[in-house]
Design a protein around this motif. Structure first.
Motif, short mmCIF file in Angstrom:
data_model
loop_
_atom_site.label_atom_id
_atom_site.label_comp_id
_atom_site.label_asym_id
_atom_site.label_seq_id
_atom_site.Cartn_x
_atom_site.Cartn_y
_atom_site.Cartn_z
N ALA A 1 40.71 53.82 35.83
CA ALA A 1 40.13 52.49 35.73
C ALA A 1 41.18 51.46 35.31
O ALA A 1 41.19 50.33 35.80
CB ALA A 1 38.98 52.49 34.72
N SER A 2 42.10 51.86 34.43
CA SER A 2 43.17 50.96 34.00
C SER A 2 44.10 50.62 35.16
O SER A 2 44.53 49.48 35.32
CB SER A 2 43.97 51.59 32.85
N ILE A 3 44.39 51.63 35.97
CA ILE A 3 45.24 51.40 37.13
C ILE A 3 44.59 50.42 38.10
O ILE A 3 45.25 49.59 38.72
CB ILE A 3 45.56 52.74 37.83
N ASP A 4 43.25 50.51 38.20
CA ASP A 4 42.51 49.61 39.10
C ASP A 4 42.30 48.23 38.50
O ASP A 4 41.68 47.36 39.13
CB ASP A 4 41.15 50.22 39.44
N GLY A 5 42.79 48.03 37.27
CA GLY A 5 42.71 46.71 36.65
C GLY A 5 41.51 46.47 35.77
O GLY A 5 41.26 45.33 35.35
N ALA A 6 40.75 47.51 35.47
CA ALA A 6 39.57 47.34 34.61
C ALA A 6 39.99 47.24 33.15
O ALA A 6 40.77 48.06 32.66
CB ALA A 6 38.61 48.52 34.79
N GLY A 7 39.45 46.23 32.45
CA GLY A 7 39.75 46.07 31.04
C GLY A 7 38.89 46.99 30.18
O GLY A 7 38.06 47.75 30.69
N LYS A 8 39.10 46.90 28.87
CA LYS A 8 38.38 47.77 27.95
C LYS A 8 36.88 47.55 28.00
O LYS A 8 36.09 48.51 27.95
CB LYS A 8 38.89 47.55 26.52
N ILE A 9 36.44 46.29 28.09
CA ILE A 9 35.00 46.00 28.13
C ILE A 9 34.40 46.56 29.42
O ILE A 9 33.32 47.17 29.41
CB ILE A 9 34.76 44.48 28.01
N ARG A 10 35.08 46.35 30.55
CA ARG A 10 34.59 46.88 31.83
C ARG A 10 34.54 48.40 31.81
O ARG A 10 33.59 49.02 32.33
CB ARG A 10 35.49 46.38 32.97
N GLN A 11 35.54 49.02 31.20
CA GLN A 11 35.55 50.48 31.09
C GLN A 11 34.37 50.97 30.25
O GLN A 11 33.75 52.00 30.56
CB GLN A 11 36.87 50.95 30.47
N PHE A 12 34.07 50.21 29.19
CA PHE A 12 32.98 50.62 28.30
C PHE A 12 31.65 50.64 29.06
O PHE A 12 30.87 51.60 28.95
CB PHE A 12 32.91 49.67 27.10
N PHE A 13 31.39 49.58 29.83
CA PHE A 13 30.09 49.48 30.51
C PHE A 13 30.05 50.27 31.82
O PHE A 13 28.96 50.64 32.27
CB PHE A 13 29.75 48.01 30.77
N SER A 14 31.20 50.51 32.43
CA SER A 14 31.22 51.21 33.71
C SER A 14 31.48 52.70 33.59
O SER A 14 31.12 53.47 34.48
CB SER A 14 32.28 50.58 34.64
N ILE A 15 32.11 53.12 32.49
CA ILE A 15 32.43 54.54 32.31
C ILE A 15 31.72 55.13 31.09
O ILE A 15 31.00 56.12 31.20
CB ILE A 15 33.96 54.75 32.18
N THR A 16 31.93 54.49 29.95
CA THR A 16 31.42 55.05 28.70
C THR A 16 29.90 55.12 28.68
O THR A 16 29.32 56.19 28.43
CB THR A 16 31.92 54.22 27.50
#
Length: 284
Positions: free
Chosen positions: A185-200
């Motif tokens: 997700a980081s490589i695709d440009g997702a920030g921490k907030i986006r990672q939280f809601f899209s992955i976590t």
């Protein structure tokens, strides 16, 4: 049955016997008791009279409303806080993780009576909370003598005690999420907030369901906080179903009616748990 086949049954027998005596029998006996009435020192069959009585019981309706009010506000707040804290404590950048984890979990192992009494002292008119609010120009709040603030006090106390417990559950779930998902997700440009809601959050869906059901059961059985903080007052403003069951059984000795209230709680837990399964999409 030879000796080798009997051995496993011998080992599990004490647990089965204790479960039957202290769990299964009380459940069945209270269900039977809910259809009884006590008159002239004798129990007799009363059909659905105890359950019909509930429909016209204003105190029961008040207890039901209070319990759901606390449930609607407290459980979501606690679940969100627990999830956020777990995410923070799972960060690789945080130092002293062990210290913070133990600190947040400690309230969960504190005596229910002790922590309730501690909050009752801090929430007095001249208690710690009002003293701190006075420094920023806010007048004393009637935490325990006002009907609305009394509910807020119970919500605060429950949140303080159980957030750390649920945090540990979420933390265990977070540690099972593959780190590669966050790296991709980081490589695709997702920030921490986006990672939280899209992955976590999606990955924690079964854990959220588990914590939600546990919290639902605990809130619908709520007793210690209103009993020790407010005694159900002021004016039944914090009377809960758990406290009402206690009053009917151990103050009025109306065990039949108290059993009927208890089985209403059982039905409510089943309905709310089913709704949570449907909302999360877990129909297994």
């Amino acid at each position: 049955m030879n000796h080798s086949k009997r051995t496993p049954y011998i080992f599990i027998a004490p647990a089965v016997i204790l479960f039957a005596i202290f769990t299964a029998y009380p459940i069945l006996a209270s269900f039977y008791l809910s259809f009884q009435k006590y008159e002239a020192g004798v129990y007799s069959f009363a059909g659905l009279s105890n359950y019909i009585r509930l429909a016209g019981d204003s105190i029961f309706r008040t207890a039901l409303t209070n319990t759901f009010t606390i449930f609607i506000f407290q459980v979501p707040i606690m679940i969100v806080l627990a999830m956020v804290l777990a995410a923070v404590l799972n960060s690789q950048l945080l130092k002293l993780k062990g210290f913070f984890r133990v600190s947040f979990f400690l309230p969960a192992v504190t005596s229910l009576v002790a922590y309730s009494l501690l909050f009752s002292i801090m929430l007095q008119n001249n208690g710690l909370f009002n003293e701190l609010l006075g420094y920023i120009g806010i007048g004393p709040i009637p935490w325990l003598s006002d009907s609305a603030w009394a509910k807020v006090s119970i919500i605060m106390a429950m949140t303080w005690r159980w957030t750390g417990y649920n945090m540990i559950i979420f933390l265990a779930g977070l540690q099972n999420i593959p780190e590669q998902l966050y790296e991709a997700a980081s490589i695709d440009g997702a920030g921490k907030i986006r990672q939280f809601f899209s992955i976590t959050v999606p990955s924690l869906k079964p854990v959220i369901l588990f914590a939600g059901i546990l919290s639902t059961i605990g809130t619908l059985q709520l007793f210690d906080e209103p009993f020790n903080l407010t005694g159900g007052g002021p004016g039944n403003a914090t009377m809960t179903l758990g406290l009402y069951i206690y009053e009917n059984g151990f103050e009025y000795f109306d065990f039949s009616y108290g059993s009927a209230v208890a089985y209403v709680v059982v039905v409510l837990v089943a309905i709310l748990s089913y709704l949570q399964f449907r909302i999360t999409g877990d129909e297994s």
